[in-house]
Scaffold this active site. Sequence first.
Site, short mmCIF file in Angstrom:
data_model
loop_
_atom_site.label_atom_id
_atom_site.label_comp_id
_atom_site.label_asym_id
_atom_site.label_seq_id
_atom_site.Cartn_x
_atom_site.Cartn_y
_atom_site.Cartn_z
N HIS A 97 2.65 -1.93 -2.92
CA HIS A 97 1.28 -1.85 -3.55
C HIS A 97 0.88 -0.38 -4.22
O HIS A 97 1.36 0.68 -3.47
CB HIS A 97 0.12 -2.36 -2.58
CG HIS A 97 0.11 -1.57 -1.34
ND1 HIS A 97 1.06 -1.60 -0.49
CD2 HIS A 97 -0.84 -0.93 -0.78
CE1 HIS A 97 0.60 -1.18 0.58
NE2 HIS A 97 -0.21 -0.43 0.21
N ASP A 99 -2.71 1.43 -4.10
CA ASP A 99 -4.21 1.64 -3.64
C ASP A 99 -5.13 1.20 -4.56
O ASP A 99 -5.34 2.19 -5.72
CB ASP A 99 -4.42 2.74 -2.73
CG ASP A 99 -3.53 2.82 -1.38
OD1 ASP A 99 -2.95 1.80 -1.00
OD2 ASP A 99 -3.26 4.01 -0.91
N HIS A 253 3.76 2.15 -2.65
CA HIS A 253 4.16 2.15 -1.37
C HIS A 253 4.18 1.04 -0.62
O HIS A 253 3.53 0.11 -0.89
CB HIS A 253 3.29 3.41 -0.97
CG HIS A 253 2.04 3.13 -0.72
ND1 HIS A 253 0.96 3.38 -1.66
CD2 HIS A 253 1.17 2.67 0.29
CE1 HIS A 253 0.09 3.05 -1.46
NE2 HIS A 253 -0.16 2.89 -0.18
N ARG A 268 -6.66 7.89 6.31
CA ARG A 268 -6.36 7.88 5.05
C ARG A 268 -7.46 8.26 4.30
O ARG A 268 -8.66 7.61 4.34
CB ARG A 268 -5.96 6.62 4.25
CG ARG A 268 -5.33 6.78 2.88
CD ARG A 268 -4.90 5.22 2.21
NE ARG A 268 -6.14 4.62 1.47
CZ ARG A 268 -6.18 3.37 1.26
NH1 ARG A 268 -5.04 2.48 1.67
NH2 ARG A 268 -7.06 2.94 0.67
#
Length: 277
Positions: A97, A99, A253, A268
Amino acid sequence: MTLDIRPLGPAIGALVSNIDLTEPLRTQDRDALHSALLQHHVLFFENQPVTPVQQRDLARAFGELHIHPVYPQHPEAAEIIVLDTHNDNPPDNDNWHTDVTFITTPPLGAILSARVLPPHGGDTLWASGIAAYEALSEPLRNFLDPLHAEHSFVQSFPAWRYARTPEERKTWEAAVAKSPEVVHPVIRTHPVSGKRGLFVNEGFTSRIVELTKAESDAVLAFLRAHLAKPEFTVRWRWKQYDLAFWDNRLTQHYATADYLPHRRVMHRATILGEAPF
């Protein structure tokens, strides 16, 4: 000190040393990291015990930050997502995916800090959409270049997982209302380097709008399998306080979900970008 930047592979990834990210970022280091990010797409740093506030401020040096509509926030910094996965909250990011592509201006990049790690497993892999695109035949690139794809919030954040309680449903419904499907190019041009690459992903891309459902499903399945080839990827085995900084615009990732019943906690910060073209 001069930054030491060592490539980890020909397509993607570099290890950066001779820098302390717990200290305010100097202008020359910010510029050097930005250049390295454009070249290597994901940068890794070892032993960087940044606090949530320090991580937020580090990310802010590269742009405005995104606040996620459903993931929990750190109490010290709302811009820091807390990804705390274990048996009672299993991981949801064990797919390829990019983000937050469900918004009109998907993130420029993200900074991920390893806080609590399982005794083994929990690695993350990144893939270069640029290398994957450049490896396609010219006729296939020409076919894909003018196409557009729909990206859906609910594809990765379904109600059965994120609206289990009345409080969760209220938050989820508000997020859905603010996140209608958006359309982005299948092949994106990087706004700084000018390179082109694949911009469809398993996490959020629901269909290619110019194709029939059967055609779209077949093309997306091929592109997902193609991008995951090892030659386009780098794999990082986390140690506590490792930090990764990646260019979200033309990478994907995958966080391996091989560590349950152990716990994994990551922080994150997500840096907003621009509308893809």
